[in-house]
Design a protein around this motif. Structure first.
Motif, PDB file in Angstrom:
ATOM      1  N   HIS A 156       0.793  -1.229   0.000  1.00  0.00           N
ATOM      2  CA  HIS A 156       0.000   0.000   0.000  1.00  0.00           C
ATOM      3  C   HIS A 156       0.830   1.285   0.000  1.00  0.00           C
ATOM      4  CE1 HIS A 156      -4.214  -1.591   1.355  1.00  0.00           C
ATOM      5  NE2 HIS A 156      -4.002  -1.692   0.061  1.00  0.00           N
ATOM      6  N   MET A 157       1.985   1.259   0.628  1.00  0.00           N
ATOM      7  CA  MET A 157       2.772   2.482   0.723  1.00  0.00           C
ATOM      8  C   MET A 157       3.719   2.678  -0.458  1.00  0.00           C
ATOM      9  SD  MET A 157       1.835   4.399   3.134  1.00  0.00           S
ATOM     10  CE  MET A 157       3.214   5.530   3.189  1.00  0.00           C
ATOM     11  N   VAL A 158       3.685   1.749  -1.398  1.00  0.00           N
ATOM     12  CA  VAL A 158       4.478   1.899  -2.619  1.00  0.00           C
ATOM     13  C   VAL A 158       3.557   2.493  -3.677  1.00  0.00           C
ATOM     14  CG1 VAL A 158       5.956   0.759  -4.305  1.00  0.00           C
ATOM     15  CG2 VAL A 158       5.789  -0.152  -1.971  1.00  0.00           C
ATOM     16  N   VAL A 159       3.818   3.738  -4.055  1.00  0.00           N
ATOM     17  CA  VAL A 159       2.911   4.457  -4.961  1.00  0.00           C
ATOM     18  C   VAL A 159       3.721   5.144  -6.064  1.00  0.00           C
ATOM     19  CG1 VAL A 159       1.176   6.266  -5.164  1.00  0.00           C
ATOM     20  CG2 VAL A 159       1.269   4.869  -3.087  1.00  0.00           C
ATOM     21  N   GLY A 160       3.368   4.883  -7.309  1.00  0.00           N
ATOM     22  CA  GLY A 160       4.018   5.549  -8.430  1.00  0.00           C
ATOM     23  C   GLY A 160       5.459   5.127  -8.622  1.00  0.00           C
ATOM     24  N   ASP A 161       5.799   3.967  -8.114  1.00  0.00           N
ATOM     25  CA  ASP A 161       7.187   3.528  -8.167  1.00  0.00           C
ATOM     26  C   ASP A 161       7.373   2.473  -9.246  1.00  0.00           C
ATOM     27  OD1 ASP A 161       9.835   3.381  -7.485  1.00  0.00           O
ATOM     28  OD2 ASP A 161       9.489   2.827  -5.403  1.00  0.00           O
ATOM     29  N   ILE A 162       8.613   2.346  -9.696  1.00  0.00           N
ATOM     30  CA  ILE A 162       9.016   1.256 -10.563  1.00  0.00           C
ATOM     31  C   ILE A 162      10.028   0.424  -9.782  1.00  0.00           C
ATOM     32  CG2 ILE A 162      10.083   0.540 -12.719  1.00  0.00           C
ATOM     33  CD1 ILE A 162       7.623   2.022 -13.381  1.00  0.00           C
ATOM     34  N   VAL A 163       9.729  -0.833  -9.562  1.00  0.00           N
ATOM     35  CA  VAL A 163      10.668  -1.725  -8.888  1.00  0.00           C
ATOM     36  C   VAL A 163      11.552  -2.347  -9.965  1.00  0.00           C
ATOM     37  CG1 VAL A 163      10.939  -3.774  -7.451  1.00  0.00           C
ATOM     38  CG2 VAL A 163       9.052  -2.182  -7.011  1.00  0.00           C
ATOM     39  N   TYR A 164      12.827  -2.012  -9.913  1.00  0.00           N
ATOM     40  CA  TYR A 164      13.763  -2.460 -10.954  1.00  0.00           C
ATOM     41  C   TYR A 164      14.364  -3.805 -10.583  1.00  0.00           C
ATOM     42  CZ  TYR A 164      13.221   2.187 -12.839  1.00  0.00           C
ATOM     43  OH  TYR A 164      12.686   3.330 -13.375  1.00  0.00           O
ATOM     44  N   MET A 165      13.822  -4.857 -11.193  1.00  0.00           N
ATOM     45  CA  MET A 165      14.306  -6.220 -10.980  1.00  0.00           C
ATOM     46  C   MET A 165      15.176  -6.602 -12.175  1.00  0.00           C
ATOM     47  SD  MET A 165      10.843  -7.928  -9.394  1.00  0.00           S
ATOM     48  CE  MET A 165      11.716  -9.388  -8.813  1.00  0.00           C
ATOM     49  N   THR A 166      16.284  -5.904 -12.324  1.00  0.00           N
ATOM     50  CA  THR A 166      17.065  -5.981 -13.554  1.00  0.00           C
ATOM     51  C   THR A 166      18.384  -6.730 -13.407  1.00  0.00           C
ATOM     52  OG1 THR A 166      18.361  -3.969 -13.211  1.00  0.00           O
ATOM     53  CG2 THR A 166      16.142  -3.702 -14.130  1.00  0.00           C
ATOM     54  N   GLY A 167      18.737  -7.129 -12.192  1.00  0.00           N
ATOM     55  CA  GLY A 167      20.041  -7.739 -11.995  1.00  0.00           C
ATOM     56  C   GLY A 167      21.184  -6.787 -12.302  1.00  0.00           C
ATOM     57  N   GLY A 168      20.892  -5.497 -12.267  1.00  0.00           N
ATOM     58  CA  GLY A 168      21.884  -4.468 -12.552  1.00  0.00           C
ATOM     59  C   GLY A 168      21.824  -3.911 -13.955  1.00  0.00           C
ATOM     60  N   ALA A 169      21.095  -4.572 -14.855  1.00  0.00           N
ATOM     61  CA  ALA A 169      20.990  -4.102 -16.232  1.00  0.00           C
ATOM     62  C   ALA A 169      20.267  -2.768 -16.291  1.00  0.00           C
ATOM     63  CB  ALA A 169      20.232  -5.127 -17.086  1.00  0.00           C
ATOM     64  N   GLY A 170      20.865  -1.807 -16.993  1.00  0.00           N
ATOM     65  CA  GLY A 170      20.259  -0.490 -17.127  1.00  0.00           C
ATOM     66  C   GLY A 170      20.464   0.398 -15.921  1.00  0.00           C
ATOM     67  N   ILE A 171      20.946  -0.172 -14.825  1.00  0.00           N
ATOM     68  CA  ILE A 171      21.170   0.595 -13.604  1.00  0.00           C
ATOM     69  C   ILE A 171      22.662   0.812 -13.388  1.00  0.00           C
ATOM     70  CG2 ILE A 171      20.896   0.619 -11.089  1.00  0.00           C
ATOM     71  CD1 ILE A 171      18.319  -0.939 -11.437  1.00  0.00           C
ATOM     72  N   ILE A 172      23.417  -0.285 -13.420  1.00  0.00           N
ATOM     73  CA  ILE A 172      24.864  -0.144 -13.252  1.00  0.00           C
ATOM     74  C   ILE A 172      25.642  -0.585 -14.485  1.00  0.00           C
ATOM     75  CG2 ILE A 172      24.763  -0.316 -10.751  1.00  0.00           C
ATOM     76  CD1 ILE A 172      25.621  -3.210 -10.934  1.00  0.00           C
ATOM     77  N   THR A 173      24.936  -1.040 -15.500  1.00  0.00           N
ATOM     78  CA  THR A 173      25.622  -1.391 -16.750  1.00  0.00           C
ATOM     79  C   THR A 173      24.656  -1.379 -17.931  1.00  0.00           C
ATOM     80  OG1 THR A 173      27.027  -3.010 -17.866  1.00  0.00           O
ATOM     81  CG2 THR A 173      25.235  -3.880 -16.564  1.00  0.00           C
ATOM     82  N   PHE A 174      25.195  -1.025 -19.095  1.00  0.00           N
ATOM     83  CA  PHE A 174      24.488  -1.197 -20.372  1.00  0.00           C
ATOM     84  C   PHE A 174      25.200  -2.252 -21.222  1.00  0.00           C
ATOM     85  CE2 PHE A 174      23.276   3.543 -20.040  1.00  0.00           C
ATOM     86  CZ  PHE A 174      22.122   3.241 -19.356  1.00  0.00           C
TER      87      PHE A 174
END
Length: 288
Positions: free
Chosen positions: A263-281
């Motif tokens: 309920h308290m997570v609103v307008g968020d994107i949870v990035y389940m990327t294993g690091g892709a796009g966050i710490i590496t391309f």
């Protein structure tokens, strides 16, 4: 040892200084629970991959589940498969033939299936890949944008209006992608950037009515979209985590975000990327 694999490992070590990772993943799924008991979910693109895994997890969590897709036979086969896993859930599993690009059909479908008026969880999952700027054409571009972004835009509008009018407090969950963080060199990337923006806009607009909107952004995931044939190998050495995500992992988070836990997570994107796009391309090549 396979000589080609050995050479590949040696070349990787020489070029990056990193040894090849040997990945074994123990995928944990949620035990049967009542987190979504009494809830009614509509999941687009539910015949395979992430959509199917979410449908499976939602059933295990007590929800009534309707999946959509373009192919009736595939929908029937997927529902039979779900029923094998959930033999006591026949009354909670159904499907609707629906093309995400056919916007004009949405209202008619809702009018024909009155139970859709009770939907309080919408999962915008259906999507197609491709559309590199170097070789795409207008037809492919339109197909991707209409499926991945235009469809969720108007389906969310329809479902949200019904929730608002009937004072239904519910959830909209958009499946984004690590591509929503990457430089936009394809129609697919652009569509996922759009989904990220749509998630924020819907969350801002609908929260006053008790409608919670969030997104999940998976990285490369072991689904038929990326891996053709039987999925036996999930190692992905170009990803920081060293492997593909599994659909069941995404489905676990989908349950949490659409349940009272989230309920308290609103307008968020949870990035389940294993690091892709966050710490590496580095898992994607950029060429023209």
């Amino acid at each position: 040892m396979n000589i080609k694999k050995y050479i590949k490992r040696v070349f990787r070590y020489i070029s990056t200084g990193l040894p090849e990772q040997h990945i074994t993943a123990k995928i944990v799924t949620l035990s049967p629970n009542d987190l979504l008991k009494g809830r009614n979910a509509l999941i687009t693109g539910g015949t395979s991959g992430i959509g199917y895994a979410i449908a499976d997890a939602f059933l295990s969590s007590g929800a009534v589940v309707t999946i959509t897709g373009r192919n009736k036979q595939r929908l029937e086969d997927s529902c039979k498969k779900l029923l094998l896993s959930h033999p006591n859930c026949k009354e909670r599993i159904s499907f609707i033939v629906m093309d995400n690009k056919d916007i004009s059909s949405f209202k008619n479908i809702f009018d024909q299936h009155q139970y859709l008026q009770n939907i309080d969880i919408l999962v915008n999952n259906a999507g197609v890949q491709g559309g590199l700027i170097s070789n795409t054409n207008e037809e492919e571009y339109d197909n991707i944008l209409e499926t991945n972004l235009k469809g969720p835009f108007f389906l969310s509008k329809l479902v949200a209006q019904n929730m608002k009018n009937n004072k239904i407090k519910g959830n909209i969950l958009n499946i984004a992608s690590s591509s929503s963080l990457r430089p936009g060199d394809s129609a697919y990337n652009l569509s996922k950037w759009g989904i990220r923006s749509l998630t924020l806009g819907l969350a801002k607009s609908l929260m006053p009515y008790g409608i919670t909107v969030n997104g999940i952004a998976p990285g490369p995931t072991a689904t038929p979209m990326l891996i053709k044939g039987e999925i036996k190998e999930i190692t992905h050495n170009n990803l920081p985590i060293g492997r593909y995500a599994m659909p069941e992992e995404i489905a676990n988070m989908a349950v949490i975000l659409t349940s009272s836990i989230g309920h308290m997570v609103v307008g968020d994107i949870v990035y389940m990327t294993g690091g892709a796009g966050i710490i590496t391309f580095d898992d994607v090549k950029y060429t023209f």
